[in-house]
Enzyme design. Sequence first.
Site, short mmCIF file in Angstrom:
data_model
loop_
_atom_site.label_atom_id
_atom_site.label_comp_id
_atom_site.label_asym_id
_atom_site.label_seq_id
_atom_site.Cartn_x
_atom_site.Cartn_y
_atom_site.Cartn_z
CB SER A 187 -1.00 0.16 1.23
OG SER A 187 -0.23 0.17 2.41
CE LYS A 188 -1.46 6.28 -3.93
NZ LYS A 188 -2.75 6.11 -4.24
NE ARG A 189 -1.32 2.94 6.16
CZ ARG A 189 -1.66 1.52 6.37
NH1 ARG A 189 -0.87 1.36 7.69
NH2 ARG A 189 -2.57 0.84 6.18
#
Length: 480
Positions: free
Chosen positions: A260-262
């Site tokens: 994910s982007k995180r």
Amino acid sequence: MPPKKPIRVRIAPSPTGYLHIGTARTALFNWLFAKSQGGSFILRIEDTDLERSNIAFEKDIIENLRWLGLTWDEGPALEKSEYIGDYGPYHQTKRLASYEKYIKKLLDENLAYYCFCAKEQLEEERQAMLSQGMAPKYSGRCRSLTSEQVQSMITAGDNYVIRFKMPSAQITFKDMIRGSVSFDADLMGDLVIAKNIQTPLYNFAVVIDDYEMNISHVIRGEDHLANTPKQIVIQKALGFNEPQYAHLPLILDKERGKMSKRFAATSIKEYRDQGYLPKTLINFMAFLGWHPQDDREILSNEELIKEFDIKRVQKAGAIFNLEKLDWLNAQYIKTLPDAELLPLLLPFKPQLKDLPERTALKIIATAKDRLKKLSDFKSLTDFFFTMPNYNASLLLWKNTAKDKTIKNLKTILQLLPDALEIKQFAEKEGRGEVLWPLRVALSGKDISPGPFEIMEALEENETKNRINIAIKKLRGDNGL
Ligand code: GLU
């Protein structure tokens, strides 16, 4: 023996976001498969979802596939004003007539039907099934509408969708990576294949496209595994051949969660903007679920094509290792000649172009071995362009006295530009006492390339100028 069917594979991104690293990895595996088998690689833009599709995303996908070198082998001719390159991609929106033809065929043969059930009603039924512990599926209510009923509801302007009649059968297919995979079609319920005759949905359009484009192998992410039986039943109903399937493992973060982007950037654009080289990304992505038979970690495109074997793609999720990515990028940057690095570094340090090329190349040489990303170049070389404001105490090596340091710097001024004499002087007086203040005077930093490397890149005047400033600082003339 019958002639072998040509190998044809495709990547079919929806332009609903920037080119995702997962899509790029799928593109790469298709491309490697095609190249290693003498087949064709095709790009098809799945843009039938008009609300979510966006031309800016399509441009990004095309531009970055090209940047990675994952170019496709055929497609419609392009207008001059369109993208560079020989072929455009195929677009689903330009193929609506084909979908219409086959939707009508299924309706005519009573293998598909109009469904007028309201959303709320469907949701109520779903909830009721869930509360009874049943897996929700459509009841099939509209299967029994007569053609008169259907006609009058259409004429009355009632909303509808088109559903495919799911057979009650076990669907089994052979996946090149996962082996035999089975699904019970009966559990799926009648699938919505189109919003109307002109608006097909993914699982239907993809079947028509893969058939009409003679796709021999469908290689895509594991997230599509559950779609495959749906596509197979539609193929069967239309009498199409089944392509071979290969579902690639998901890309996972360090904690084995969905990438994910995180955790890390997910679009190729972001990696490009940070200064990862296309070669690095290709090499890195090839290892997301695959590796060669030996333990080599750095492979060129040619070597990847030679080694690639889809049967050795793993089933388990592929862990995305950022440290490995940085390491690989550093290796590739190191192997690039300085003159090739120069144009690549310009976007990160535009001032490079104001310098004589000779000087720019010398600055590059001082930083090259420490670059993980091209974007690191800026902070590593800023001091060449603007002298940082440092504290005079930084010039003092260990317990060396200020006066002694001033003296050493003055001697250096006299010895300039002879680097050899400065080196001899340093040997005699003590390397730390001489070279530390010299390096700080030139860089203003506690960590930097060595003084002689810096002097190579700075003009003699600027070298003298910086040493004079250091002497002033030590004397306290400069607000020490
Ligand atoms: N448009 C689909 C996607 O972007 C394509 C999936 C497939 O390869 O069939 O995921």
